[in-house]
Design an enzyme around this catalytic site. Structure first.
Site, PDB file in Angstrom:
ATOM      1  N   ASP A 109      70.098  83.591  37.892  1.00  0.00           N
ATOM      2  CA  ASP A 109      68.905  82.758  37.819  1.00  0.00           C
ATOM      3  C   ASP A 109      69.248  81.322  37.424  1.00  0.00           C
ATOM      4  O   ASP A 109      70.222  81.080  36.696  1.00  0.00           O
ATOM      5  CB  ASP A 109      67.922  83.321  36.787  1.00  0.00           C
ATOM      6  N   ARG A 110      68.408  80.402  37.862  1.00  0.00           N
ATOM      7  CA  ARG A 110      68.587  78.980  37.555  1.00  0.00           C
ATOM      8  C   ARG A 110      68.801  78.738  36.058  1.00  0.00           C
ATOM      9  O   ARG A 110      69.688  77.994  35.654  1.00  0.00           O
ATOM     10  CB  ARG A 110      67.365  78.193  38.039  1.00  0.00           C
TER      11      ARG A 110
END
Length: 268
Positions: A109-110
């Site tokens: 995830d970012r």
């Protein structure tokens, strides 16, 4: 200056996040100073890009140096990168592609920091994808979660349902969606939070964040599944989740990877 060509309709902000981490860090400043050009024209807002558009970012040397990742290990077959929180995995991939032949293997995830693995040839890509598919790629995460766990160690099972429209997932005990299996071990507690070592036995979208929230212990700093009031009260501005260690049971061309452990410098 960094220049890219768009391959599909996409907002400028999303495109920037995916291809140029240095520009994504200072996107608002670049727009304010009109240091982004689309097809040669300076822009000051988040415009919609079309396939074939050319986007150029005019970055200072200091801005260019903030790449958002470091290389932990590299040889002729693989690259292991250590990504900062706030950087898209796609942006790391884009940067590596500028250096030479690179193939995507997996994402994080970012707002999760930590290790990403990329292949440098078709053969290593094939072997690494198989390793992930057959669960012979082993990832260890560290997470700072809210509250005290009722068990010091546990393997939790549930089901995950994707909400594509809202980019969310939902966890349930009912047998619908995809089955998930998350193992954790408590490393330390400080009264309000617990530091967990987490092993995924299934690797699904947002699994750790959604599953821990479902168990009543959301990841500190998580803005999607977390406790907003807790985060604000404790001034937690980043997601406290790190892809900490990576091991590959290598075979063939990659047999030399067996026994090696790669580790992120980041802490949750």
């Amino acid at each position: 200056m960094k220049k890219y060509v768009v391959n599909g309709e996409i907002p400028l902000k999303n495109f920037t996040d995916n291809v140029c981490a240095p520009a994504s860090f200072c996107f608002r400043a670049l727009l304010k100073n009109r240091e982004i050009r689309v097809n040669g024209t300076r822009v000051g807002e988040d415009v919609l890009l079309a396939s074939g558009d050319e986007v150029a970012y005019f970055l200072s040397k200091a801005q260019e140096r903030k790449t958002g990742y470091e290389i932990v290990y590299e040889d002729d077959s693989i690259v292991v990168a250590d990504k900062e929180s706030g950087v898209n995995s796609e942006a790391v991939f884009s940067a590596l592609c500028e250096r030479g032949e690179t193939y995507f293997i997996h994402r994080i995830d970012r707002n999760t920091a930590g290790l990403l693995l990329f292949a440098k040839s078709r053969e290593s890509e094939r072997l690494l994808l198989r390793a992930f598919r057959e669960r012979s790629a082993h990832k260890i995460y560290l997470a700072r979660v809210i509250g005290k766990m009722s068990k010091r160690q546990s393997v939790e099972e549930a089901y995950l349902i994707k909400d594509e429209k809202n980019a969310l997932v939902r966890v349930s005990t009912k047998p619908i969606g995809e089955k998930i299996k998350t193992e954790y071990r408590v490393i330390e507690e400080d009264g309000e939070t617990s530091l967990l070592q987490i092993t995924l036995h299934t690797g699904k979208t947002h699994q750790i964040r959604a599953h821990m929230a479902f168990l009543g212990h959301p990841v500190a700093g998580d803005t999607k599944y977390g406790d907003g009031a807790f985060n604000r009260t404790h001034h937690i501005t980043r997601q406290r989740l790190v892809a900490k260690q990576l091991q590959i049971d290598g075979e063939g061309l990659l047999s030399y990877l067996s026994g090696l452990t790669f580790e992120s410098k980041f802490e949750p």
